[in-house]
Scaffold this motif. Structure first.
Motif, PDB file in Angstrom:
ATOM      1  N   ARG A   1     -31.964  33.745  -3.107  1.00 52.29           N
ATOM      2  CA  ARG A   1     -31.724  34.983  -3.860  1.00 52.29           C
ATOM      3  C   ARG A   1     -33.026  35.479  -4.477  1.00 52.29           C
TER       4      ARG A   1
ATOM      5  N   MET B   1     -25.759  37.381  -9.441  1.00 54.80           N
ATOM      6  CA  MET B   1     -25.027  36.452  -8.560  1.00 54.80           C
ATOM      7  C   MET B   1     -25.606  35.044  -8.660  1.00 54.80           C
TER       8      MET B   1
ATOM      9  N   GLY C   1     -18.692  44.556  -1.766  1.00 52.67           N
ATOM     10  CA  GLY C   1     -19.633  43.445  -1.644  1.00 52.67           C
ATOM     11  C   GLY C   1     -21.073  43.911  -1.827  1.00 52.67           C
ATOM     12  N   PHE C   2     -21.991  42.966  -1.658  1.00 51.48           N
ATOM     13  CA  PHE C   2     -23.430  43.194  -1.816  1.00 51.48           C
ATOM     14  C   PHE C   2     -24.083  43.239  -0.451  1.00 51.48           C
TER      15      PHE C   2
ATOM     16  N   PHE D   1     -23.615  46.703  -0.806  1.00 52.16           N
ATOM     17  CA  PHE D   1     -22.928  47.898  -0.333  1.00 52.16           C
ATOM     18  C   PHE D   1     -22.541  48.784  -1.518  1.00 52.16           C
TER      19      PHE D   1
ATOM     20  N   HIS E   1     -18.460  38.864   8.342  1.00 49.51           N
ATOM     21  CA  HIS E   1     -18.378  38.845   6.883  1.00 49.51           C
ATOM     22  C   HIS E   1     -17.816  40.152   6.314  1.00 49.51           C
TER      23      HIS E   1
ATOM     24  N   LEU F   1     -21.273  33.704   6.669  1.00 42.50           N
ATOM     25  CA  LEU F   1     -21.684  33.484   5.279  1.00 42.50           C
ATOM     26  C   LEU F   1     -20.620  32.744   4.473  1.00 42.50           C
TER      27      LEU F   1
ATOM     28  N   TYR G   1     -16.317  37.637  -6.258  1.00 41.40           N
ATOM     29  CA  TYR G   1     -16.865  36.948  -7.448  1.00 41.40           C
ATOM     30  C   TYR G   1     -16.440  37.704  -8.713  1.00 41.40           C
TER      31      TYR G   1
ATOM     32  N   SER H   1     -16.420  39.482  -0.904  1.00 44.33           N
ATOM     33  CA  SER H   1     -17.648  38.745  -1.180  1.00 44.33           C
ATOM     34  C   SER H   1     -18.081  38.901  -2.639  1.00 44.33           C
ATOM     35  N   MET H   2     -19.142  39.645  -2.963  1.00 43.44           N
ATOM     36  CA  MET H   2     -19.506  39.794  -4.370  1.00 43.44           C
ATOM     37  C   MET H   2     -18.338  40.391  -5.157  1.00 43.44           C
TER      38      MET H   2
HETATM   39  C1  MLT Z   1     -21.696  39.937  -0.250  1.00 49.19           C
HETATM   40  O1  MLT Z   1     -21.337  40.339   0.856  1.00 49.19           O
HETATM   41  O2  MLT Z   1     -21.271  40.454  -1.298  1.00 49.19           O
HETATM   42  C2  MLT Z   1     -22.716  38.840  -0.326  1.00 49.19           C
HETATM   43  O3  MLT Z   1     -22.701  38.088   0.843  1.00 49.19           O
HETATM   44  C3  MLT Z   1     -22.493  37.984  -1.534  1.00 49.19           C
HETATM   45  C4  MLT Z   1     -23.603  36.982  -1.703  1.00 49.19           C
HETATM   46  O4  MLT Z   1     -24.759  37.290  -1.405  1.00 49.19           O
HETATM   47  O5  MLT Z   1     -23.316  35.878  -2.191  1.00 49.19           O
END
Ligand code: MLT
Length: 271
Positions: A133, A191, A29-30, A32, A244, A218, A99, A95-96
């Protein structure tokens, strides 16, 4: 840790452990790095080959010049699997990383044997989310990664983790502060422009496990339950005392859910 060089200015770093089938690819995720998956690398690699890449600019992967899209991250992962002669894998994205998993399913359906989607959502950003963002990207630019970590941390962890697992908070903070501001800005823009994956849900025809922390602020359990029901046959696992970052907050419960899923019918083949 190994590097795969795609171009002179761009190499993807990844960890490659274990040998069993199916191969599992862990998408972080973001904001990280692949270090997010520390507890899974150990537990899953006893039975599976596990690949954990760093996305562009994160961890030890380089950040090529210019902007990129999440589709590029999907292509990076498909390119990595191809270079390693892995014909198919289970994708686990948090999370990311989720995506990106949706994007890989859209663009490289043939490599996806199953999906594990944790603390994520298929929706694109709302206009307000997009504004946030852009503000976070400005903060990264002006005040650096520590300021971004400071802003995000309160939203990431369950009350239990914050009270009982101070090491998890420290580990996450260190990881977030290790990422250079240009990498944060590039990922935030990618994102913000991501595609709507909701139309994909009913077309997902691979076994799917959806995981969410019971205290995820989140991507809430209610929200995750609603979209997961649109994936045919998807299973949902809600993890108590996790926010999260459910894989790091409750690694035993997370790993148990994943290993049980991986042991399920139809998940033994694929490279
Ligand atoms: C994540 O944990 O990767 C983020 O919450 C993703 C996001 O910012 O949409």
């Amino acid at each position: 840790m190994t590097h795969l060089r795609f171009r002179p200015d761009f190499a993807v770093n990844y960890t490659d452990l274990g040998a069993g089938h199916p191969t599992v690819v862990l998408l972080h995720g973001f904001p990280f790095t692949s270090g997010l998956w520390r507890p899974q690398l150990t537990a899953l690699s006893r039975q599976h080959r596990v690949i954990a890449p760093d996305f562009r600019g994160f961890g030890e992967s380089s950040l090529p010049d210019g902007r990129y899209a999440l589709a590029d991250l999907a292509d990076d992962i498909a390119g990595l699997l191809d270079a390693l002669s892995i014909g198919g894998a289970v994708l686990a994205g948090l999370s990311m990383g989720g995506y990106v998993a949706f994007e890989i399913f859209r663009r490289h359906r043939d490599v996806v044997r199953a999906l594990i989607l944790a603390d994520t959502r298929p929706d694109p950003d709302t206009p307000e989310g997009r504004e946030n963002r852009l503000r976070t990207a400005e903060l990264a630019h002006s005040d650096g990664s520590a300021a971004v970590a400071e802003q995000l941390l309160p939203k990431l962890l369950s009350p239990w983790t914050r009270a009982q697992e101070r090491d998890v908070e420290r580990e996450l903070r260190d990881m977030m502060e290790s990422v250079a501001p240009p990498a944060l800005e590039a990922a935030l823009m990618a994102m913000a422009d991501r595609a709507d994956s909701r139309p994909l849900l009913h077309r997902i025809d691979v076994p799917t496990l959806v995981i969410v922390g019971a205290d995820d602020q989140l991507t809430s359990p209610d929200e995750v339950r609603a979209w997961s029901q649109r994936i045919p046959g998807a299973r949902l696992r809600v993890i108590d005392r996790a926010g999260h970052v459910s894989n790091l907050e409750q690694p035993a419960a997370f790993n148990e859910a994943v290993l049980e899923f991986l042991a399920g019918p139809g998940r033994e083949g694929g490279g």
